[in-house]
Design an enzyme around this catalytic site. Structure first.
Site, PDB file in Angstrom:
ATOM      1  N   CYS A  34       0.866  -1.180   0.000  1.00 45.17           N
ATOM      2  CA  CYS A  34       0.000   0.000   0.000  1.00 45.17           C
ATOM      3  C   CYS A  34       0.901   1.228   0.000  1.00 45.17           C
ATOM      4  O   CYS A  34       1.675   1.440   0.945  1.00 45.17           O
ATOM      5  CB  CYS A  34      -0.930   0.002   1.209  1.00 45.17           C
ATOM      6  SG  CYS A  34      -2.026   1.440   1.264  1.00 45.17           S
ATOM      7  N   CYS A  63      -3.587   7.340  -4.418  1.00 45.84           N
ATOM      8  CA  CYS A  63      -3.274   5.909  -4.299  1.00 45.84           C
ATOM      9  C   CYS A  63      -1.858   5.620  -4.791  1.00 45.84           C
ATOM     10  O   CYS A  63      -1.549   5.813  -5.969  1.00 45.84           O
ATOM     11  CB  CYS A  63      -4.293   5.052  -5.037  1.00 45.84           C
ATOM     12  SG  CYS A  63      -4.042   3.272  -4.790  1.00 45.84           S
TER      13      CYS A  63
END
Length: 338
Positions: free
Chosen positions: A90, A253
């Protein structure tokens, strides 16, 4: 009766929450962080649910668990925990966790200005800039990222037939560019994109078997990237990323930016070292680049992308999990949907 407590640093990366657990997590066994991630999922996933889902978290929560370095050259290790699961990588949580660990004095990097992190997807190398006692920015070089498939025809329940690129940047992303049946993410509400993102995940997973060419354990689509026009001229593109059943990314993101950098490079839309300013739903920005090119063991061409962003600490928290309480291990409203 069983009681557990967890201490965390709270903050956000370009608007997206990061809850970094710094005390209370179990010891994990495994030769790699991916093996340890799988051990965590098998034996301790209740911790992820308890800390990410309601009532302690919410449908858009994201976090990490800080562990000591696993490899000799690393400064720290991370396990990623989200509402959608325990991910291999992530990006926004990596930027946040590196910033938090440095500012809180939890790590002392072996080389000033550089942090090496063991993560389930591989080894993460990051450079950081300080502004006094605050981390001004973190720029990490991600794992090899690549365009796996281009122009897959997907039949979507709302939009009809869409051409979708499938790229990997630590997670797999169907990237939906502007096209005749999709005018751009700016024309729709976040709630609409969330619902249609869930449908897109299902449609892609039922159309094609998605697996990492070098690591078949990394498989399936749990994200969707809807693209569109940026808010302003100082950005190159905009995206709204949907993760799992409920999460709408407030940041651009990190793994999604890596995937889009790989996609654009493979399509000849981005050159090596060219800056790519990627804007989010709320207008925050990550800067992506192709640092170098590489090749997977399977022979597929890939890039080593970098992603740069900022994070801020907003507080510290202590959470209690008591098995005698209702909803001790968290819940999601999606679980109660008809």
């Amino acid at each position: 009766m069983s009681k557990h407590s967890f201490t965390s640093i709270e903050g956000h990366t370009e608007g997206m929450p990061v809850r970094m657990v710094i005390a209370g997590a179990p010891e994990l066994v495994g030769a790699t962080m991916d093996e340890r991630r799988r051990a965590f999922v098998g034996d301790h996933d209740w911790i992820r649910r308890a800390l990410m889902l309601e009532p302690r978290g919410h449908s858009h929560m994201s976090g990490t668990i800080l562990y000591p370095p696993l490899s000799e050259d690393a400064d720290m290790s991370l396990v990623f925990i989200e509402t959608s699961g325990c991910l291999p990588m992530c990006g926004h949580a990596s930027i946040g966790s590196i910033s938090f660990a440095l500012e809180a004095g939890l790590i002392q990097p072996k080389s000033a200005g550089t942090v090496v992190v063991d993560v389930p997807a591989g080894t993460l190398h990051a450079r950081y800039l300080m502004d006094g006692d605050r981390v001004a920015s973190v720029r990490f070089t991600n794992v090899p990222s690549f365009l796996l498939h281009r122009d897959i025809e997907i039949e979507h329940p709302y939009f009809g037939r869409l051409a979708v690129d499938l790229a990997y940047g630590g997670n797999f992303y169907p990237i939906v560019e502007v096209q005749p049946n999709f005018p751009g993410c700016e024309h729709f509400s976040p709630e609409q994109l969330l619902e249609w993102g869930r449908q897109m995940q299902t449609a892609v997973n039922s159309t094609i078997d998605v697996a990492h060419p070098d690591n078949p354990d990394i498989r399936g689509v749990k994200h969707v990237m809807w693209t569109g026009a940026p808010f302003s001229n100082d950005a190159d593109a905009r995206a709204v990323v949907i993760a799992g059943d409920s999460l709408i990314d407030r940041s651009p993101c990190g793994t999604g930016t890596s995937a889009r950098v790989a996609q654009r490079y493979a399509r000849g839309l981005l050159t090596e070292r060219q800056v790519f300013r990627h804007q989010s739903l709320i207008g925050s920005c990550f800067t992506g680049r192709v640092e170098s090119t590489t090749r997977l063991n399977s022979g597929l061409d890939a890039v080593l992308p970098s992603v740069e962003g900022r994070a801020w600490i907003t507080g510290r928290s202590e959470y209690y999990v008591d098995n005698s309480q209702p909803y001790a291990h968290g819940f999601s409203l999606q679980e109660y949907a008809n």
